[in-house]
Design a protein around this motif. Structure first.
Motif, PDB file in Angstrom:
ATOM      1  N   MET A   1       0.880  -1.148   0.004  1.00 11.84           N
ATOM      2  CA  MET A   1       0.008  -0.082  -0.003  1.00 11.84           C
ATOM      3  C   MET A   1       0.902   1.478  -0.224  1.00 11.84           C
ATOM      4  N   GLN A   2       0.394   2.215  -0.652  1.00 15.95           N
ATOM      5  CA  GLN A   2       1.138   3.771  -0.570  1.00 15.95           C
ATOM      6  C   GLN A   2      -0.089   4.495  -0.065  1.00 15.95           C
ATOM      7  N   LEU A   3       0.354   5.662   0.619  1.00 17.93           N
ATOM      8  CA  LEU A   3      -0.490   6.882   0.914  1.00 17.93           C
ATOM      9  C   LEU A   3      -0.556   7.537  -0.237  1.00 17.93           C
ATOM     10  N   TYR A   4      -1.984   7.940  -0.512  1.00 18.42           N
ATOM     11  CA  TYR A   4      -2.046   8.701  -1.569  1.00 18.42           C
ATOM     12  C   TYR A   4      -1.463  10.145  -1.422  1.00 18.42           C
ATOM     13  N   LYS A   5      -0.703  10.230  -2.771  1.00 17.71           N
ATOM     14  CA  LYS A   5      -0.011  11.593  -2.722  1.00 17.71           C
ATOM     15  C   LYS A   5       1.361  11.569  -1.590  1.00 17.71           C
ATOM     16  N   ASP A   6       1.470  10.505  -0.875  1.00 15.98           N
ATOM     17  CA  ASP A   6       2.851  10.495  -0.076  1.00 15.98           C
ATOM     18  C   ASP A   6       4.007  10.176  -0.939  1.00 15.98           C
ATOM     19  N   GLY A   7       4.518  11.326  -1.434  1.00 13.20           N
ATOM     20  CA  GLY A   7       5.587  11.137  -2.094  1.00 13.20           C
ATOM     21  C   GLY A   7       5.205  10.759  -3.574  1.00 13.20           C
ATOM     22  N   LYS A   8       4.416   9.852  -3.825  1.00 16.92           N
ATOM     23  CA  LYS A   8       3.910   9.404  -5.100  1.00 16.92           C
ATOM     24  C   LYS A   8       2.657   8.894  -5.105  1.00 16.92           C
ATOM     25  N   LEU A   9       1.749   9.276  -6.100  1.00 16.54           N
ATOM     26  CA  LEU A   9       0.291   8.889  -6.484  1.00 16.54           C
ATOM     27  C   LEU A   9       0.079   7.442  -5.901  1.00 16.54           C
ATOM     28  N   GLN A  10      -1.058   7.465  -5.183  1.00 16.51           N
ATOM     29  CA  GLN A  10      -1.597   6.014  -4.748  1.00 16.51           C
ATOM     30  C   GLN A  10      -1.788   5.237  -6.134  1.00 16.51           C
TER      31      GLN A  10
ATOM     32  N   ARG B   1      -0.655  -4.941 -14.945  1.00 17.82           N
ATOM     33  CA  ARG B   1      -1.500  -3.905 -14.573  1.00 17.82           C
ATOM     34  C   ARG B   1      -2.003  -3.363 -15.779  1.00 17.82           C
ATOM     35  N   PRO B   2      -3.247  -2.988 -15.839  1.00 15.91           N
ATOM     36  CA  PRO B   2      -3.859  -2.431 -17.028  1.00 15.91           C
ATOM     37  C   PRO B   2      -3.192  -1.224 -17.269  1.00 15.91           C
ATOM     38  N   ASP B   3      -3.102  -0.934 -18.522  1.00 14.97           N
ATOM     39  CA  ASP B   3      -2.653   0.581 -18.956  1.00 14.97           C
ATOM     40  C   ASP B   3      -3.614   1.558 -18.722  1.00 14.97           C
ATOM     41  N   SER B   4      -5.036   1.296 -18.848  1.00 10.45           N
ATOM     42  CA  SER B   4      -6.045   2.046 -18.525  1.00 10.45           C
ATOM     43  C   SER B   4      -6.047   2.749 -17.232  1.00 10.45           C
ATOM     44  N   LEU B   5      -5.278   2.205 -16.130  1.00  7.75           N
ATOM     45  CA  LEU B   5      -5.220   2.747 -14.923  1.00  7.75           C
ATOM     46  C   LEU B   5      -4.185   3.503 -14.784  1.00  7.75           C
ATOM     47  N   LYS B   6      -4.351   4.848 -14.668  1.00  4.15           N
ATOM     48  CA  LYS B   6      -3.357   5.851 -14.541  1.00  4.15           C
ATOM     49  C   LYS B   6      -2.677   6.124 -13.251  1.00  4.15           C
ATOM     50  N   GLY B   7      -3.158   5.595 -12.297  1.00  2.00           N
ATOM     51  CA  GLY B   7      -2.683   5.638 -11.019  1.00  2.00           C
ATOM     52  C   GLY B   7      -2.937   6.991 -10.424  1.00  2.00           C
ATOM     53  N   ASP B   8      -4.024   7.678 -10.561  1.00  4.30           N
ATOM     54  CA  ASP B   8      -4.204   8.930  -9.954  1.00  4.30           C
ATOM     55  C   ASP B   8      -5.568   8.948  -9.308  1.00  4.30           C
TER      56      ASP B   8
ATOM     57  N   MET C   1      -5.256  -0.068  -6.763  1.00  2.00           N
ATOM     58  CA  MET C   1      -4.466  -1.093  -6.555  1.00  2.00           C
ATOM     59  C   MET C   1      -3.984  -1.912  -7.860  1.00  2.00           C
ATOM     60  N   GLY C   2      -4.422  -1.503  -8.831  1.00  2.00           N
ATOM     61  CA  GLY C   2      -4.069  -2.222 -10.284  1.00  2.00           C
ATOM     62  C   GLY C   2      -4.868  -3.314 -10.458  1.00  2.00           C
ATOM     63  N   PHE C   3      -6.047  -3.596 -10.062  1.00  2.00           N
ATOM     64  CA  PHE C   3      -6.533  -4.545  -9.951  1.00  2.00           C
ATOM     65  C   PHE C   3      -8.013  -4.246 -11.204  1.00  2.00           C
ATOM     66  N   ASP C   4      -7.864  -4.879 -12.166  1.00  2.00           N
ATOM     67  CA  ASP C   4      -9.137  -4.621 -13.147  1.00  2.00           C
ATOM     68  C   ASP C   4      -9.053  -5.870 -14.208  1.00  2.00           C
ATOM     69  N   PRO C   5      -9.229  -6.918 -13.732  1.00  2.00           N
ATOM     70  CA  PRO C   5      -9.162  -8.171 -14.625  1.00  2.00           C
ATOM     71  C   PRO C   5     -10.090  -8.028 -15.872  1.00  2.00           C
TER      72      PRO C   5
ATOM     73  N   ASN D   1       0.585  -3.219  -8.188  1.00  2.00           N
ATOM     74  CA  ASN D   1      -0.193  -4.126  -8.800  1.00  2.00           C
ATOM     75  C   ASN D   1      -0.405  -5.347  -7.862  1.00  2.00           C
ATOM     76  N   CYS D   2      -1.720  -5.400  -7.318  1.00  2.00           N
ATOM     77  CA  CYS D   2      -1.940  -6.232  -6.063  1.00  2.00           C
ATOM     78  C   CYS D   2      -1.950  -7.619  -6.418  1.00  2.00           C
ATOM     79  N   ILE D   3      -1.824  -8.127  -7.793  1.00  2.00           N
ATOM     80  CA  ILE D   3      -1.787  -9.399  -7.840  1.00  2.00           C
ATOM     81  C   ILE D   3      -0.607  -9.466  -9.250  1.00  2.00           C
ATOM     82  N   PRO D   4       0.489  -9.732  -8.569  1.00  2.00           N
ATOM     83  CA  PRO D   4       1.799  -9.523  -9.698  1.00  2.00           C
ATOM     84  C   PRO D   4       1.560 -10.575 -10.707  1.00  2.00           C
ATOM     85  N   ILE D   5       1.186 -11.615 -10.747  1.00  2.00           N
ATOM     86  CA  ILE D   5       1.083 -12.473 -11.917  1.00  2.00           C
ATOM     87  C   ILE D   5       0.088 -11.802 -12.985  1.00  2.00           C
ATOM     88  N   PHE D   6      -0.544 -10.936 -12.896  1.00  2.00           N
ATOM     89  CA  PHE D   6      -1.466 -10.242 -13.858  1.00  2.00           C
ATOM     90  C   PHE D   6      -0.914  -8.786 -14.210  1.00  2.00           C
TER      91      PHE D   6
END
Length: 232
Positions: free
Chosen positions: A50-59, A71-78, A83-87, A64-69
């Motif tokens: 977990m990261q804190l939102y805007k604590d140095g970097k955007l949440q 991370r979708p490019d459509s999730l911008k991290g903003d 958590m990068g989960f969008d199967p 990527n909560c499930i490393p084997i998948f």
């Protein structure tokens, strides 16, 4: 046939992975990595951290909560709680502000529902309530009595009124570019948002996700076993 069996096996594996990911995403709300770490800047990782939102970097940036998948490019991290989960790649075609507004609202309702179910099941009531709703601890009986007495109708009426007069205009303004953040109704009478606001946004979303899972489990246990599991 062999091809049908293979497709069924693949579907089962995907469903199992989706359930596992949902549990992991909810559980990380309570992990030590979600605690404040002062002014230290933390690095984005590819693991279930977990990261804190805007604590140095955007949440969500690089998370990527499930490393084997991938991370979708459509999730911008903003977005808070990303958590990068969008199967199913919902973020590739849906308006994510609308989706996060819906998630926050459902999470808030689920947190209230969890508190209400717990209070009813263990017998916490306001004086005089037993005269109207009897002394049942069964959540379905209580619900049916609330419908019969008109309480649920009042809840539907006033919640619908608030949504039509406040929720929908706020949503439309946000989708038209007003700059409003999802779930923000300007309601903070105790001034809790004046400090560590980004962290509190994250905590609300993660606890809302956990509450949605918890309430679903409680209701289904009560439906199958006749009572909320683990409670008298």
């Amino acid at each position: 046939t062999a091809s049908t069996s293979l497709r069924s096996s693949s579907l089962i594996k995907m469903l199992r992975a989706s359930v596992l990911a949902a549990c992991v995403a909810a559980a990380t709300a309570f992990s030590p990595s979600a605690l404040p770490l002062g002014t230290a800047t933390r690095k984005a990782t590819s693991g279930p951290t977990m990261q804190l939102y805007k604590d140095g970097k955007l949440q969500g940036a690089g998370v990527n909560c499930i490393p084997i998948f991938k991370r979708p490019d459509s999730l911008k991290g903003d977005m808070v709680g990303d958590m990068g989960f969008d199967p199913f790649r919902v973020s590739s075609y849906a308006n994510m502000q609308f989706c996060q507004e819906a998630e926050i609202k459902h999470g808030r309702i689920a947190m209230l529902a969890f508190a209400g179910i717990m209070a009813e099941v263990i017998g916490i009531r306001f004086p005089g309530v037993d005269k109207v709703y009897a002394a049942s601890n069964d959540i379905f009986e209580i619900h049916n009595m609330a419908v019969e007495k008109g309480s649920m109708g009042q809840i539907l009426l006033w919640c619908g009124f608030a949504e039509i007069c406040g929720g929908l205009p706020a949503m439309n303004a946000m989708l038209e570019g007003s700059g409003r953040k999802p779930g923000d109704f300007g309601f903070d009478p105790l001034g809790l948002g004046k400090k560590n606001f980004e962290r509190k946004q994250l905590v609300e979303i993660m606890n809302g996700r956990a509450a949605m899972l918890a309430v679903s489990g409680m209701v289904h246990h009560a439906l199958i076993n006749g009572k909320v599991q683990g409670l008298p």
